[in-house]
Write a protein that holds these residues in place. Structure first.
Motif, PDB file in Angstrom:
ATOM      1  N   ILE A  81      12.850   0.656   4.016  1.00  0.00           N
ATOM      2  CA  ILE A  81      11.853   0.490   2.946  1.00  0.00           C
ATOM      3  C   ILE A  81      10.750  -0.180   3.537  1.00  0.00           C
ATOM      4  O   ILE A  81      10.843  -1.309   3.952  1.00  0.00           O
ATOM      5  CB  ILE A  81      12.576  -0.259   1.693  1.00  0.00           C
ATOM      6  N   PHE A  82       9.589   0.350   3.235  1.00  0.00           N
ATOM      7  CA  PHE A  82       8.340  -0.213   3.528  1.00  0.00           C
ATOM      8  C   PHE A  82       7.609  -0.275   2.501  1.00  0.00           C
ATOM      9  O   PHE A  82       7.307   0.449   1.474  1.00  0.00           O
ATOM     10  CB  PHE A  82       7.691   0.756   4.496  1.00  0.00           C
ATOM     11  N   TYR A  83       6.605  -1.609   2.616  1.00  0.00           N
ATOM     12  CA  TYR A  83       5.595  -1.526   1.513  1.00  0.00           C
ATOM     13  C   TYR A  83       4.482  -0.948   2.045  1.00  0.00           C
ATOM     14  O   TYR A  83       3.481  -0.990   1.060  1.00  0.00           O
ATOM     15  CB  TYR A  83       5.434  -3.094   1.398  1.00  0.00           C
ATOM     16  N   GLY A  84       4.202  -0.904   3.056  1.00  0.00           N
ATOM     17  CA  GLY A  84       2.881  -0.234   3.709  1.00  0.00           C
ATOM     18  C   GLY A  84       1.906  -1.340   3.819  1.00  0.00           C
ATOM     19  O   GLY A  84       0.560  -1.071   3.741  1.00  0.00           O
ATOM     20  N   ILE A  85       2.288  -2.392   4.824  1.00  0.00           N
ATOM     21  CA  ILE A  85       1.370  -3.445   5.064  1.00  0.00           C
ATOM     22  C   ILE A  85       1.220  -3.742   6.579  1.00  0.00           C
ATOM     23  O   ILE A  85       2.091  -3.551   7.136  1.00  0.00           O
ATOM     24  CB  ILE A  85       2.078  -4.800   4.667  1.00  0.00           C
ATOM     25  N   ASN A 118       1.004  -1.180  -0.225  1.00  0.00           N
ATOM     26  CA  ASN A 118      -0.014   0.100   0.247  1.00  0.00           C
ATOM     27  C   ASN A 118       0.912   1.364  -0.076  1.00  0.00           C
ATOM     28  O   ASN A 118       1.337   1.622   1.106  1.00  0.00           O
ATOM     29  CB  ASN A 118      -0.716  -0.079   1.170  1.00  0.00           C
ATOM     30  N   PRO A 119       1.247   1.868  -1.241  1.00  0.00           N
ATOM     31  CA  PRO A 119       2.314   3.018  -1.140  1.00  0.00           C
ATOM     32  C   PRO A 119       1.785   4.096  -0.195  1.00  0.00           C
ATOM     33  O   PRO A 119       2.619   4.717   0.150  1.00  0.00           O
ATOM     34  CB  PRO A 119       2.008   3.319  -2.736  1.00  0.00           C
ATOM     35  N   LYS A 120       0.500   4.366  -0.199  1.00  0.00           N
ATOM     36  CA  LYS A 120       0.263   5.713   0.612  1.00  0.00           C
ATOM     37  C   LYS A 120       0.240   5.321   2.208  1.00  0.00           C
ATOM     38  O   LYS A 120       1.031   5.906   2.843  1.00  0.00           O
ATOM     39  CB  LYS A 120      -1.245   6.014   0.419  1.00  0.00           C
ATOM     40  N   GLN A 121       0.448   3.882   2.478  1.00  0.00           N
ATOM     41  CA  GLN A 121       0.651   3.560   3.778  1.00  0.00           C
ATOM     42  C   GLN A 121       2.104   3.526   3.980  1.00  0.00           C
ATOM     43  O   GLN A 121       2.498   3.884   5.061  1.00  0.00           O
ATOM     44  CB  GLN A 121       0.123   2.302   4.223  1.00  0.00           C
ATOM     45  N   ALA A 122       2.592   3.103   3.047  1.00  0.00           N
ATOM     46  CA  ALA A 122       4.137   2.864   3.076  1.00  0.00           C
ATOM     47  C   ALA A 122       4.959   4.579   3.515  1.00  0.00           C
ATOM     48  O   ALA A 122       5.673   4.525   4.474  1.00  0.00           O
ATOM     49  CB  ALA A 122       4.822   2.204   1.716  1.00  0.00           C
ATOM     50  N   VAL A 123       4.304   5.488   2.950  1.00  0.00           N
ATOM     51  CA  VAL A 123       4.815   6.964   3.234  1.00  0.00           C
ATOM     52  C   VAL A 123       4.776   7.282   4.695  1.00  0.00           C
ATOM     53  O   VAL A 123       5.726   7.721   5.304  1.00  0.00           O
ATOM     54  CB  VAL A 123       4.106   7.834   2.280  1.00  0.00           C
ATOM     55  N   ILE A 124       3.573   6.726   5.186  1.00  0.00           N
ATOM     56  CA  ILE A 124       3.362   7.350   6.501  1.00  0.00           C
ATOM     57  C   ILE A 124       4.210   6.420   7.539  1.00  0.00           C
ATOM     58  O   ILE A 124       4.832   6.775   8.535  1.00  0.00           O
ATOM     59  CB  ILE A 124       1.663   6.933   6.748  1.00  0.00           C
ATOM     60  N   LEU A 125       4.321   5.040   7.058  1.00  0.00           N
ATOM     61  CA  LEU A 125       5.199   4.253   7.969  1.00  0.00           C
ATOM     62  C   LEU A 125       6.559   4.674   7.893  1.00  0.00           C
ATOM     63  O   LEU A 125       7.388   4.518   8.794  1.00  0.00           O
ATOM     64  CB  LEU A 125       4.973   2.646   7.587  1.00  0.00           C
ATOM     65  N   GLN A 126       7.309   5.036   7.111  1.00  0.00           N
ATOM     66  CA  GLN A 126       8.632   5.488   6.785  1.00  0.00           C
ATOM     67  C   GLN A 126       8.958   6.609   7.545  1.00  0.00           C
ATOM     68  O   GLN A 126      10.001   6.940   7.951  1.00  0.00           O
ATOM     69  CB  GLN A 126       8.965   5.656   5.212  1.00  0.00           C
ATOM     70  N   ARG A 127       7.938   7.497   7.770  1.00  0.00           N
ATOM     71  CA  ARG A 127       7.804   8.644   8.749  1.00  0.00           C
ATOM     72  C   ARG A 127       7.801   8.127  10.047  1.00  0.00           C
ATOM     73  O   ARG A 127       8.808   8.582  10.972  1.00  0.00           O
ATOM     74  CB  ARG A 127       6.874   9.795   8.587  1.00  0.00           C
ATOM     75  N   PHE A 128       6.919   7.402  10.446  1.00  0.00           N
ATOM     76  CA  PHE A 128       6.699   6.863  11.760  1.00  0.00           C
ATOM     77  C   PHE A 128       7.986   6.007  12.132  1.00  0.00           C
ATOM     78  O   PHE A 128       8.268   6.088  13.524  1.00  0.00           O
ATOM     79  CB  PHE A 128       5.476   5.981  11.806  1.00  0.00           C
ATOM     80  N   PHE A 129       8.608   5.283  11.463  1.00  0.00           N
ATOM     81  CA  PHE A 129       9.557   4.455  11.849  1.00  0.00           C
ATOM     82  C   PHE A 129      10.907   5.290  11.654  1.00  0.00           C
ATOM     83  O   PHE A 129      12.097   4.436  11.812  1.00  0.00           O
ATOM     84  CB  PHE A 129       9.630   3.189  11.293  1.00  0.00           C
ATOM     85  N   LYS A 130      11.027   6.282  11.407  1.00  0.00           N
ATOM     86  CA  LYS A 130      12.037   7.239  11.431  1.00  0.00           C
ATOM     87  C   LYS A 130      13.383   6.857  10.220  1.00  0.00           C
ATOM     88  O   LYS A 130      14.317   6.506  10.699  1.00  0.00           O
ATOM     89  CB  LYS A 130      12.903   7.568  12.736  1.00  0.00           C
TER      90      LYS A 130
END
Length: 234
Positions: free
Chosen positions: A38-42, A15-27
């Motif tokens: 790198i996150f897939y957003g799952i 989920n590309p949109k969720q991936a952007v959020i997670l990459q910020r959240f996990f610093k």
């Protein structure tokens, strides 16, 4: 079930949109603790479901997965190892434990540590010598230090607090916020089972421990007592 199949299944859930959020959240930014991850957003429940489907994945494939650049691949590998450990006899438990330690460089963010270390490292060491945890507690590696304290969650659940308190004391002056949070959390877990033991530790150290650590440790205290600790008036 193969490495190719599980990677295909993980990527399919991206989920590309969720991936952007997670990459910020996990610093994951430059200079941050998760730099370059790198996150897939799952979401985690989806990853658990995938792990269950591939629960018997071979170690040679798990070795590749737990070393992957993609965060979700590493977490799915960790979930599989937790499941294999739980289902194993003593001989296989030792093999899973050794594999986990040998490949711990892939356990390199707080969720990876928190969701696997107590169920593998803590579970294996509960009736054994704990030297490894003390070695990790004085490591220069952030994630080894977090493994050291978070693994003691398993001991706490059995009402054995000594190692949690000893390792907390070692980490009292650590500089990293993720260690402050982890230690405070484990002290709170001690207090959930034996408040007197937690407060004995806090009264000795609360004036000098990092503020975040203290806040996490006293989070469930009655408001008046919590404020007294924060104001240094215990």
């Amino acid at each position: 079930m193969s490495l190719l199949e599980i990677r295909k299944e993980i990527k399919k859930q991206a989920n590309p949109k969720q991936a952007v959020i997670l990459q910020r959240f996990f610093k994951t930014g430059k200079g941050e603790y998760g730099e370059g991850d790198i996150f897939y957003g799952i979401k985690v429940p989806v990853q658990r479901t995938i792990a269950k489907r591939f629960k018997d994945l071979a170690f040679e494939d798990l070795k590749v997965l737990i070393s992957a650049k993609v965060h979700e691949e590493r977490l799915v590998a960790a979930f599989i190892l937790v499941d294999q450990y739980k289902r194993s006899d003593e001989k296989k438990k030792k093999i899973v434990f050794d594999f986990y330690l040998k490949n711990r460089k892939g356990i390199n963010n707080w969720d990876l540590v928190d969701l696997s270390a107590p169920k593998i490292v803590g579970a294996y060491l509960i009736d054994k010598e704990k030297d490894l945890l003390y070695k990790f507690a004085v490591s220069k590696d952030l994630w080894e230090k977090r493994i050291a304290i978070i693994s003691t969650q398993t001991f706490i659940r059995e009402h054995f607090f000594e190692d949690t308190l000893n390792i907390s004391e070692i980490l009292l002056q650590d500089k990293h916020d993720l260690i402050h949070k982890a230690v405070g959390w484990m002290l709170r877990e001690v207090g959930n089972r034996d408040l007197e033991t937690e407060e004995e530790f806090l009264k000795k150290h609360y004036k000098t421990m990092p503020r975040t650590m203290l806040r996490y440790a006293i989070e469930k205290f009655p408001e008046q007592k919590r404020i007294a600790y924060l104001r240094g008036k215990i």
